[in-house]
Design an enzyme around this catalytic site. Structure first.
Site, PDB file in Angstrom:
ATOM      1  CG  ASP A  33      -5.396   8.782   6.942  1.00  0.00           C
ATOM      2  OD1 ASP A  33      -4.718   8.892   8.130  1.00  0.00           O
ATOM      3  OD2 ASP A  33      -6.017   9.516   6.277  1.00  0.00           O
ATOM      4  CD  GLU A  41      -2.837   1.404   0.220  1.00  0.00           C
ATOM      5  OE1 GLU A  41      -2.452   1.620  -0.784  1.00  0.00           O
ATOM      6  OE2 GLU A  41      -4.064   1.743   0.967  1.00  0.00           O
ATOM      7  CG  ASP A  42      -0.874   4.781  -1.274  1.00  0.00           C
ATOM      8  OD1 ASP A  42      -1.525   4.416  -0.467  1.00  0.00           O
ATOM      9  OD2 ASP A  42      -1.489   5.689  -2.099  1.00  0.00           O
ATOM     10  NE  ARG A  72      -1.585   8.788  -9.421  1.00  0.00           N
ATOM     11  CZ  ARG A  72      -2.580   8.217  -8.493  1.00  0.00           C
ATOM     12  NH1 ARG A  72      -1.986   7.681  -7.412  1.00  0.00           N
ATOM     13  NH2 ARG A  72      -3.457   8.483  -8.577  1.00  0.00           N
TER      14      ARG A  72
HETATM   15  P1  5GP Z   1      -7.357   4.874   4.924  1.00  0.00           P
HETATM   16  O1  5GP Z   1      -8.359   4.051   4.429  1.00  0.00           O
HETATM   17  O2  5GP Z   1      -6.178   4.024   5.670  1.00  0.00           O
HETATM   18  O3  5GP Z   1      -7.756   5.893   5.648  1.00  0.00           O
HETATM   19  O4  5GP Z   1      -6.741   5.536   3.530  1.00  0.00           O
HETATM   20  C1  5GP Z   1      -5.943   4.989   2.784  1.00  0.00           C
HETATM   21  C2  5GP Z   1      -5.989   5.788   1.545  1.00  0.00           C
HETATM   22  O5  5GP Z   1      -6.214   7.043   1.370  1.00  0.00           O
HETATM   23  C3  5GP Z   1      -4.735   5.761   0.965  1.00  0.00           C
HETATM   24  O6  5GP Z   1      -4.277   4.699   0.083  1.00  0.00           O
HETATM   25  C4  5GP Z   1      -4.422   7.058  -0.013  1.00  0.00           C
HETATM   26  O7  5GP Z   1      -5.118   6.720  -1.185  1.00  0.00           O
HETATM   27  C5  5GP Z   1      -5.265   7.845   0.646  1.00  0.00           C
HETATM   28  N1  5GP Z   1      -4.514   8.618   1.855  1.00  0.00           N
HETATM   29  C6  5GP Z   1      -4.486   8.808   3.020  1.00  0.00           C
HETATM   30  N2  5GP Z   1      -3.661   9.667   3.385  1.00  0.00           N
HETATM   31  C7  5GP Z   1      -3.184  10.281   2.535  1.00  0.00           C
HETATM   32  C8  5GP Z   1      -2.033  11.226   2.351  1.00  0.00           C
HETATM   33  O8  5GP Z   1      -1.391  11.712   3.262  1.00  0.00           O
HETATM   34  N3  5GP Z   1      -1.643  11.409   0.969  1.00  0.00           N
HETATM   35  C9  5GP Z   1      -2.115  10.919  -0.208  1.00  0.00           C
HETATM   36  N4  5GP Z   1      -1.816  11.318  -1.394  1.00  0.00           N
HETATM   37  N5  5GP Z   1      -3.235  10.062   0.049  1.00  0.00           N
HETATM   38  C10 5GP Z   1      -3.711   9.565   1.352  1.00  0.00           C
HETATM   39 MG    MG Z   2      -4.040   4.046  -1.734  1.00  0.00          MG
END
Ligand code: 5GP
Ligand code: MG
Length: 173
Positions: A101, A97-98, A163
């Protein structure tokens, strides 16, 4: 609206940290074959760098998840818009995963993958953003841990921008 980019990780730091992570992963899997499952689109650059540093046998697949929410946070309502192509049954799967959060996306995916009965599932993320976690999920490997902030570059976008930047930046608006 003006956007400012503040450097967080340089290209050289990323290279060194990904290399160290790859060594760690190779040691843990001890020559066992691995399916690296990238979550599109954000993980594709990290995944490309990581898999080229792994010395164990690796197969690659991608899954694409659309998550509904605002531009900078996810709601946890996830839809799979491109499914698995490899059979992961009885295989070791490493999800790439990138950024993690809230954890909601990974929690959904881990639950979804269980039906295919992999031998093991681990989570590897480029960035582990810990300050807004809503569900406890296992983050087995992280290249870099931060508490908060919105990051871009190295695969991470803001509205499809930034990106392709080779380094990681904090986006300040
Ligand atoms: P989660 O479900 O863990 O809240 O969200 C994960 C996804 O939210 C990540 O895969 C990404 O696509 C987006 N995301 C959350 N934080 C960031 C951030 O700081 N930068 C970017 N570009 N995307 C984020
Ligand atoms: Mg993502």
């Amino acid at each position: 609206m003006s956007e400012e980019l503040i450097p967080v990780l340089s290209r050289a730091e990323i290279e060194q940290k990904v290399k160290r992570l790859a060594e760690h992963i190779c040691k843990d899997y001890d020559k066992e074959e691995l399916v690296v499952l990238g979550i599109l689109k954000g993980s594709f650059i990290f995944l490309a760098d990581l898999v080229r540093k792994l010395t164990i046998p690796v197969q690659i697949d991608f899954i694409r998840l659309a998550s509904y929410g605002s531009e900078t946070s996810s709601s946890g309502q996830v839809q799979i818009t491109k499914g698995l192509e490899l059979d992961i049954g009885d295989r070791h799967v490493l999800v790439a995963e990138d950024i993690v959060d809230s954890g909601l996306t990974i929690a959904y995916l881990l639950d979804y993958l269980k039906q295919f009965h992999p031998k093991s599932i681990k989570v590897c993320t480029f960035i582990d953003k810990t300050g807004r976690r809503e569900v406890q999920i296992p983050v087995d490997y992280a290249v870099h841990v931060i508490e908060s902030g919105f990051l871009v570059g190295y695969g991470l976008d803001f509205d499809e921008k930034y990106r392709t930047l080779p380094a990681i930046y904090h986006l300040k608006k």
